[in-house]
Write an enzyme that holds these catalytic residues in place. Sequence first.
Site, PDB file in Angstrom:
ATOM      1  N   LEU A 125       0.802  -1.070   0.376  1.00  0.00           N
ATOM      2  CA  LEU A 125       0.383   0.020  -0.045  1.00  0.00           C
ATOM      3  C   LEU A 125       0.783   1.416  -0.188  1.00  0.00           C
ATOM      4  CD1 LEU A 125      -2.992   1.304   0.357  1.00  0.00           C
ATOM      5  CD2 LEU A 125      -2.717   1.017   2.772  1.00  0.00           C
ATOM      6  N   PRO A 128       6.905   5.855  -1.593  1.00  0.00           N
ATOM      7  CA  PRO A 128       7.838   6.388  -0.924  1.00  0.00           C
ATOM      8  C   PRO A 128       7.308   8.144  -0.662  1.00  0.00           C
ATOM      9  CG  PRO A 128       8.489   5.937  -2.966  1.00  0.00           C
ATOM     10  CD  PRO A 128       7.387   5.024  -2.303  1.00  0.00           C
ATOM     11  N   ASP A 241      -8.022  -2.068   9.867  1.00  0.00           N
ATOM     12  CA  ASP A 241      -8.570  -1.739  10.871  1.00  0.00           C
ATOM     13  C   ASP A 241      -8.071  -3.799  11.787  1.00  0.00           C
ATOM     14  OD1 ASP A 241      -9.605   0.116  10.434  1.00  0.00           O
ATOM     15  OD2 ASP A 241     -11.492  -0.583  10.500  1.00  0.00           O
ATOM     16  N   GLY A 243      -5.249  -5.396  11.138  1.00  0.00           N
ATOM     17  CA  GLY A 243      -4.338  -5.648  11.123  1.00  0.00           C
ATOM     18  C   GLY A 243      -3.654  -5.278  12.501  1.00  0.00           C
ATOM     19  N   GLN A 337      16.674  -0.456  31.810  1.00  0.00           N
ATOM     20  CA  GLN A 337      17.095   0.196  32.422  1.00  0.00           C
ATOM     21  C   GLN A 337      16.945  -1.056  34.088  1.00  0.00           C
ATOM     22  OE1 GLN A 337      17.620   3.865  32.112  1.00  0.00           O
ATOM     23  NE2 GLN A 337      18.033   3.543  34.201  1.00  0.00           N
ATOM     24  N   GLU A 364       1.733  -0.448  10.116  1.00  0.00           N
ATOM     25  CA  GLU A 364       0.072  -0.411  10.196  1.00  0.00           C
ATOM     26  C   GLU A 364      -0.777   0.846  10.564  1.00  0.00           C
ATOM     27  OE1 GLU A 364      -1.654  -4.020  10.268  1.00  0.00           O
ATOM     28  OE2 GLU A 364       0.752  -5.121   9.717  1.00  0.00           O
ATOM     29  N   SER A 367       1.445   6.336  15.567  1.00  0.00           N
ATOM     30  CA  SER A 367       0.359   6.476  16.742  1.00  0.00           C
ATOM     31  C   SER A 367      -0.696   7.719  16.151  1.00  0.00           C
ATOM     32  CB  SER A 367       1.238   7.202  17.673  1.00  0.00           C
ATOM     33  OG  SER A 367       1.207   6.157  18.489  1.00  0.00           O
ATOM     34  N   GLU A 368      -0.346   8.376  15.449  1.00  0.00           N
ATOM     35  CA  GLU A 368      -1.169  10.533  15.369  1.00  0.00           C
ATOM     36  C   GLU A 368      -1.708   9.262  14.751  1.00  0.00           C
ATOM     37  OE1 GLU A 368       2.864   9.391  15.091  1.00  0.00           O
ATOM     38  OE2 GLU A 368       2.631  10.896  16.833  1.00  0.00           O
TER      39      GLU A 368
HETATM   40  N1  CAA Z   1     -13.348   0.745   6.906  1.00  0.00           N
HETATM   41  C1  CAA Z   1     -14.051   1.009   6.520  1.00  0.00           C
HETATM   42  N2  CAA Z   1     -14.417   1.982   5.082  1.00  0.00           N
HETATM   43  C2  CAA Z   1     -13.037   3.066   5.233  1.00  0.00           C
HETATM   44  C3  CAA Z   1     -12.418   2.751   7.076  1.00  0.00           C
HETATM   45  C4  CAA Z   1     -12.680   1.949   7.954  1.00  0.00           C
HETATM   46  N3  CAA Z   1     -11.445   1.398   8.618  1.00  0.00           N
HETATM   47  N4  CAA Z   1     -12.097   4.202   6.495  1.00  0.00           N
HETATM   48  C5  CAA Z   1     -12.221   5.298   5.994  1.00  0.00           C
HETATM   49  N5  CAA Z   1     -12.834   4.223   4.883  1.00  0.00           N
HETATM   50  C6  CAA Z   1     -14.267   5.099   4.412  1.00  0.00           C
HETATM   51  C7  CAA Z   1     -14.473   6.055   4.584  1.00  0.00           C
HETATM   52  O1  CAA Z   1     -15.944   5.850   5.139  1.00  0.00           O
HETATM   53  C8  CAA Z   1     -14.686   7.137   2.927  1.00  0.00           C
HETATM   54  O2  CAA Z   1     -15.558   5.999   2.349  1.00  0.00           O
HETATM   55  P1  CAA Z   1     -16.374   7.309   1.245  1.00  0.00           P
HETATM   56  O3  CAA Z   1     -15.681   8.028   0.873  1.00  0.00           O
HETATM   57  O4  CAA Z   1     -17.169   5.825   0.533  1.00  0.00           O
HETATM   58  O5  CAA Z   1     -17.358   7.671   2.336  1.00  0.00           O
HETATM   59  C9  CAA Z   1     -13.480   6.941   2.537  1.00  0.00           C
HETATM   60  O6  CAA Z   1     -13.030   5.368   2.916  1.00  0.00           O
HETATM   61  C10 CAA Z   1     -12.152   7.746   2.580  1.00  0.00           C
HETATM   62  O7  CAA Z   1     -12.113   7.618   4.295  1.00  0.00           O
HETATM   63  P2  CAA Z   1     -11.957   9.125   4.798  1.00  0.00           P
HETATM   64  O8  CAA Z   1     -12.263  10.049   3.689  1.00  0.00           O
HETATM   65  O9  CAA Z   1     -11.504   8.969   6.296  1.00  0.00           O
HETATM   66  O10 CAA Z   1      -9.953   9.027   4.158  1.00  0.00           O
HETATM   67  P3  CAA Z   1      -8.696  10.010   4.665  1.00  0.00           P
HETATM   68  O11 CAA Z   1      -7.909   9.892   3.468  1.00  0.00           O
HETATM   69  O12 CAA Z   1      -9.532  11.148   6.044  1.00  0.00           O
HETATM   70  O13 CAA Z   1      -7.827   8.647   5.339  1.00  0.00           O
HETATM   71  C11 CAA Z   1      -7.189   7.078   7.022  1.00  0.00           C
HETATM   72  C12 CAA Z   1      -8.278   8.095   6.474  1.00  0.00           C
HETATM   73  C13 CAA Z   1      -7.803   6.287   8.438  1.00  0.00           C
HETATM   74  C14 CAA Z   1      -5.754   8.715   8.468  1.00  0.00           C
HETATM   75  C15 CAA Z   1      -6.188   6.790   6.851  1.00  0.00           C
HETATM   76  O14 CAA Z   1      -5.491   6.869   5.424  1.00  0.00           O
HETATM   77  C16 CAA Z   1      -5.414   5.774   7.414  1.00  0.00           C
HETATM   78  O15 CAA Z   1      -5.277   4.533   8.480  1.00  0.00           O
HETATM   79  N6  CAA Z   1      -4.094   5.805   7.203  1.00  0.00           N
HETATM   80  C17 CAA Z   1      -3.311   5.224   7.537  1.00  0.00           C
HETATM   81  C18 CAA Z   1      -2.333   3.993   6.495  1.00  0.00           C
HETATM   82  C19 CAA Z   1      -1.500   2.658   7.216  1.00  0.00           C
HETATM   83  O16 CAA Z   1      -2.401   2.425   7.823  1.00  0.00           O
HETATM   84  N7  CAA Z   1      -1.098   2.864   6.711  1.00  0.00           N
HETATM   85  C20 CAA Z   1       0.157   0.757   6.855  1.00  0.00           C
HETATM   86  C21 CAA Z   1       0.678   0.670   5.782  1.00  0.00           C
HETATM   87  S1  CAA Z   1       0.908  -0.548   5.631  1.00  0.00           S
HETATM   88  C22 CAA Z   1       1.430  -1.308   6.822  1.00  0.00           C
HETATM   89  O17 CAA Z   1       2.508  -1.110   7.986  1.00  0.00           O
HETATM   90  C23 CAA Z   1       1.995  -3.084   6.343  1.00  0.00           C
HETATM   91  C24 CAA Z   1       3.075  -3.595   6.710  1.00  0.00           C
HETATM   92  O18 CAA Z   1       4.030  -3.188   6.109  1.00  0.00           O
HETATM   93  C25 CAA Z   1       3.167  -4.208   8.100  1.00  0.00           C
END
Ligand code: CAA
Length: 380
Positions: A125, A128, A241, A243, A337, A364, A367-368
């Site tokens: 996902l 960079p 969620d 994860g 410690q 995943e 914290s922010e």
């Molecule tokens: N479940 C279902 N739908 C969801 C949802 C959820 N938890 N969260 C958002 N949505 C939906 C919204 O309802 C919205 O739908 P509509 O367009 O129909 O209204 C759509 O998705 C867009 O949602 P937002 O407007 O809330 O989106 P946003 O751009 O504001 O982002 C965010 C929300 C929570 C900040 C999200 O971008 C996020 O979780 N960012 C962090 C990403 C992340 O965790 N990356 C980790 C990388 S993977 C990794 O680390 C794996 C590894 O290798 C170990």
Amino acid sequence: MNFEPTETQALIQRAARDFAARVVLPIAAEIDARATIPPAVVRALGELGLMAVNIAPELGGSGAGVVAYALAVQEIARACASIAVTMSVTNMVGEAIARFGTSAQASHYCPALARGDEGLGCFALSEPDAGSDPGAMVTTARRDGAEWVLDGAKQWISGGSAARVLIVWARTGPPETGTKGIACFLVDGNAAGLRVGRPEDKMGLRGSSTVPLEFASCRVPATAMLGSENDGFKIAMMALDGGRIGIGAQAVGIARAALEESVRYAKDRRTFGAPIAEHQAIQWMLADMQTRIDAAHLLSMRAAAMKEAGRPFSREAAIAKLFASEAAIAVCNSAVQIHGGYGYTRDFAAERHLRDARVTTIYEGTSEIQRLVIARSALA
Ligand code: CAA
């Protein structure tokens, strides 16, 4: 309210605990030092059903549910956090394919991921310039006849160098479509046009490789799309969620290891004529460590139980991950410690736990981001 695991949950927990003690713990320091996990360990996890704990038996999984999964991740993380994240990401990918995939996709990929003998699942996902904000991704997927053509770069991909299947997110709509113009695709690890970059030289979780990926005219059949064309972003959010429950459980496991080793050390090490465990300064640290761990464990179990019950759990998963990851860092810091100068050396595991715990507030969802999810829910 029942705080006791069911028979199935206890069975999976015991299997993970025994395997961790017998096979994983004795090689955990070596996995960290050599920055690699023996493939036989991944195969053995598959044989125990730990690579697909919450996947139906018809697809090769254990069908044991989310609570069992979180308990298992915790036990494995207590021995080796690198193996725990490998297990966690593969479980997450398998679950996403089982839930959002066609039956052909699920029966093709899930049993192989569950066995653990043909490579891992990985979650491509982040990019960079798009980590916390995946809606800003620029990797594209262009339709060409019966195929999609992927171009772009992904970053921070856990397990990407040993992948059997990658879920790859790409933009099918123009940039202004934001989170709506995103789809996801199932890409085989050996696909032409996919290049795996050099593993990152990380502070911790050194056994689990983290790589950048490059897609250059990487062609996949139209049938490789997971879910529908504009649903990619939501699939990512829903998978994350779940994860986050895994990462919360991983953090609890690391913290438990740090506490147990601190207790052992404190009973053994003497200062001022007594074991340091008899000094109140140390006792208070141990008490705070135990309290944080118990709270993190309960939050992670609550999120897992809600997911298992089919209830909305995004907020609870964010709370569990936020609290458990920050607790793990605090607990591991106290463990160093308590170990004093020895805690700062590789002769004791305390420093490895601190290095391993550090990433849990970052991947995943930082914290922010968890705070953002929790605050949005509070304000809704
Ligand atoms: N479940 C279902 N739908 C969801 C949802 C959820 N938890 N969260 C958002 N949505 C939906 C919204 O309802 C919205 O739908 P509509 O367009 O129909 O209204 C759509 O998705 C867009 O949602 P937002 O407007 O809330 O989106 P946003 O751009 O504001 O982002 C965010 C929300 C929570 C900040 C999200 O971008 C996020 O979780 N960012 C962090 C990403 C992340 O965790 N990356 C980790 C990388 S993977 C990794 O680390 C794996 C590894 O290798 C170990």
